[in-house]
Design an enzyme around this catalytic site. Structure first.
Site, PDB file in Angstrom:
ATOM      1  N   GLU A  92      11.001   1.992   7.493  1.00  0.00           N
ATOM      2  CA  GLU A  92      10.752   2.049   6.056  1.00  0.00           C
ATOM      3  C   GLU A  92      12.029   1.727   5.312  1.00  0.00           C
ATOM      4  OE1 GLU A  92       9.570   5.864   4.681  1.00  0.00           O
ATOM      5  OE2 GLU A  92       8.742   5.103   2.783  1.00  0.00           O
ATOM      6  N   GLY A  93      11.887   1.018   4.185  1.00  0.00           N
ATOM      7  CA  GLY A  93      13.056   0.680   3.387  1.00  0.00           C
ATOM      8  C   GLY A  93      12.662   0.228   2.008  1.00  0.00           C
ATOM      9  N   GLY A  94      13.631  -0.325   1.280  1.00  0.00           N
ATOM     10  CA  GLY A  94      13.379  -0.764  -0.074  1.00  0.00           C
ATOM     11  C   GLY A  94      12.357  -1.876  -0.165  1.00  0.00           C
ATOM     12  N   PHE A  95      12.206  -2.661   0.904  1.00  0.00           N
ATOM     13  CA  PHE A  95      11.246  -3.769   0.913  1.00  0.00           C
ATOM     14  C   PHE A  95       9.821  -3.282   1.117  1.00  0.00           C
ATOM     15  CE2 PHE A  95      11.963  -2.969   5.319  1.00  0.00           C
ATOM     16  CZ  PHE A  95      10.716  -3.154   5.883  1.00  0.00           C
ATOM     17  N   GLY A  96       9.661  -2.145   1.801  1.00  0.00           N
ATOM     18  CA  GLY A  96       8.344  -1.661   2.174  1.00  0.00           C
ATOM     19  C   GLY A  96       8.397  -0.946   3.504  1.00  0.00           C
ATOM     20  N   CYS A  97       7.401  -1.161   4.344  1.00  0.00           N
ATOM     21  CA  CYS A  97       7.300  -0.446   5.619  1.00  0.00           C
ATOM     22  C   CYS A  97       6.940  -1.393   6.758  1.00  0.00           C
ATOM     23  CB  CYS A  97       6.245   0.654   5.538  1.00  0.00           C
ATOM     24  SG  CYS A  97       6.545   1.868   4.233  1.00  0.00           S
ATOM     25  N   ASP A 215      23.239 -13.029   7.301  1.00  0.00           N
ATOM     26  CA  ASP A 215      23.000 -11.582   7.315  1.00  0.00           C
ATOM     27  C   ASP A 215      23.106 -11.026   8.730  1.00  0.00           C
ATOM     28  OD1 ASP A 215      22.657  -9.291   5.842  1.00  0.00           O
ATOM     29  OD2 ASP A 215      20.483  -9.382   5.811  1.00  0.00           O
TER      30      ASP A 215
END
Length: 387
Positions: A92-97, A215
Site C-alpha cells: 500500500e502507498g500513495g499510488f494505491g494498493c 528510479d
C-alpha cells in the site's frame, strides 16, 4: 510482487514506490527543452504506439514489435483478487494498493486461490500520486522490453477512472525489506552479490536499449524465490538521448538519496545518472544501511557522505560492512565491491563506469562468491585492519 508503495513528495518527506524513500520533484528551467516521450494509445482493448526507436538490446532480453498484454476487465481482476479483500493486499502507498491474485496460466482468466498462476495486481487510486502519464509510461516500457531481470507485466485494466496493472508475483518481495525491515533474516554475502549482479544486468539491458530508468533504488528491486533481482516500477523511465545529444533535459523527479547530484542540480539526465543510483544501492548492500537514516546524527544520516572516506582506503572498508554479515565475507571481494561503488558514486558523471563495465566486474565477483568455500570466509576484526 513484494511491497508496492508509491507517492511523489518534496525533499524531506519519506516515500516509497515499493518500500520507502523520499521522492524529489522539481521542474526544469523554462528555457530547457523537454525530450519527447512516446506513450501508448488504445485501440480495440490493445496497445499500439506511434513510434519506437531502433533498439539493439542484448540477446538476454527481447524488444517486442508490439506489446503482448492482456486487457483485463475490472470484474475479472475483482474475481482474481477475491474482490480486493484486505487479506489479499500485499502492499500500500500513495499510488494505491497491490493485491495478490490468481489467474489461469494459459487462459489468463481469474482462477480460484491456490490454483493457476499467482499475480500482483496494482490498483491505482484516482487521486493517487502516480498520474496517468506515469501509468502509461510503465505500460509502454514493460509492455515491450522483456528481460529476465525486469518484472514481467502481464496485462492492464483501463475502465473509466479505474487503472490497474497486473504483474508476475515476486515471492521474496523487495530488496529494501530484506535489508532494512526489522526482524528480517540477514542476507549472506553470496546472495548480496547475486542480487547486485542480476540488478546490474537488468539496468545494463535498459541502457543498451537506450532507456534511462531514473528510479533505481532498493524498493524497486524485487526478488524471486531464488533471490534473482528484477527491476520494477517504470513510471519514471525516460528515452535516452539520440543523435549527437549527450543528455535529456527534463523535470527533476527521483528519490532523495538515490538521485545523482548533477541531475538534481541541472535536470540533465543521462545513463550515468542511473549508474550513480546503482552505486548507492550497492553501498546499501555492503553496509546494510539505508541511503537516508533519520535515526542517525551528523554525517551518518547520509550513507554516501558517511561511507566515502572508508571506500577510498581498502584498509578501512571493513568499517562500512554490515554487522549482520557477522564478518562472513571475503576481504578481497568486499574491497572490489566497494571500489565499484566508489567509481559509480563519482561526482563527475563522465568518470563513472558504464553499466556494462559494472556488470562485467560484478560477474567476476559473483562467480568467485559461488566458488567461495568456508575457508575463505573470514571474520573481520577492527584490530586486524587498523592503519
Amino acid at each position: 510482487m513484494g511491497n508496492c508503495l508509491d507517492s511523489s513528495a518534496r525533499v524531506g518527506n519519506r516515500e516509497s514506490t515499493f518500500g520507502g524513500s523520499s521522492r524529489i520533484s522539481r521542474k526544469p528551467n523554462q528555457s530547457s527543452r523537454l525530450s519527447s516521450l512516446t506513450i501508448p494509445s488504445y485501440s480495440n482493448n490493445s496497445f499500439t504506439t506511434s513510434s519506437w526507436s531502433n533498439l539493439t538490446p542484448r540477446s538476454e532480453g527481447e524488444l517486442l514489435p508490439s506489446p503482448t498484454l492482456k486487457a483485463f476487465t475490472f470484474n475479472e481482476l475483482k474475481t482474481a483478487t477475491r474482490n480486493f479483500k484486505p487479506n489479499s493486499m500485499i502492499g500500500e502507498g500513495g499510488f494505491g494498493c497491490v493485491y495478490k491474485g490468481w489467474i489461469g496460466e494459459r487462459s489468463l482468466s481469474p482462477s480460484k486461490p491456490g490454483s493457476g498462476m499467482v499475480v500482483a495486481v496494482k490498483k491505482l487510486k484516482s487521486e493517487g500520486f502516480q498520474g496517468h502519464k506515469e501509468w502509461l509510461t510503465e505500460v509502454h516500457y514493460l509492455g515491450r522490453l522483456h528481460h529476465m531481470n525486469l518484472v514481467k507485466l502481464i496485462g492492464y485494466c483501463l475502465e473509466g477512472e479505474k487503472r490497474l496493472l497486473v504483474y508476475e508475483y515476486m515471492p521474496k518481495g523487495s530488496l529494501e525489506n530484506h535489508l532494512f525491515r526489522r526482524g528480517a533474516e540477514p542476507i549472506p554475502w553470496k546472495t548480496r552479490m547475486k542480487v547486485a549482479f542480476s540488478a546490474a544486468r537488468g539496468l545494463s539491458f535498459l541502457h543498451e536499449a537506450k532507456v534511462i530508468y531514473r528510479d533505481f533504488k532498493a524498493s524497486n528491486i524485487l526478488l524471486d524465490v531464488d533471490f534473482n533481482a528484477k527491476l520494477s516500477d517504470f513510471g519514471l523511465a525516460k528515452a535516452g538521448p539520440t543523435g549527437d545529444r549527450t543528455h535529456v533535459t527534463t523535470q527533476v523527479i527521483g528519490t532523495q538519496g538515490y538521485a545523482a547530484p548533477e541531475y538534481i542540480a541541472t535536470g540533465r539526465l543521462t545513463s550515468k545518472s542511473d549508474v550513480y543510483s546503482f552505486g548507492v544501492v550497492l553501498l546499501e548492500l555492503l553496509s546494510g544501511r539505508p541511503t537516508l537514516d533519520k535515526s542517525k546524527v551528523g554525517v551518518e544520516r547520509n550513507l554516501v557522505d558517511w561511507a566515502i572516506p572508508y571506500l577510498v582506503d581498502r584498509r578501512k572498508v571493513f568499517r562500512i560492512m554490515d554487522t549482520k554479515l557477522g564478518g562472513q565475507y571475503p576481504h578481497k571481494g568486499a574491497c572490489a565491491a566497494a571500489n565499484i561503488a566508489l567509481r559509480c558514486l563519482n561526482t563527475e558523471p563522465k568518470l563513472r563506469p558504464d553499466m556494462a563495465d559494472v556488470l562485467s566486474t560484478l560477474q567476476q565477483l559473483e562467480t568467485s562468491s559461488k566458488k567461495m568455500g568456508s575457508t575463505q570466509n573470514i571474520v573481520m576484526s577492527p584490530s586486524s585492519h587498523m592503519s
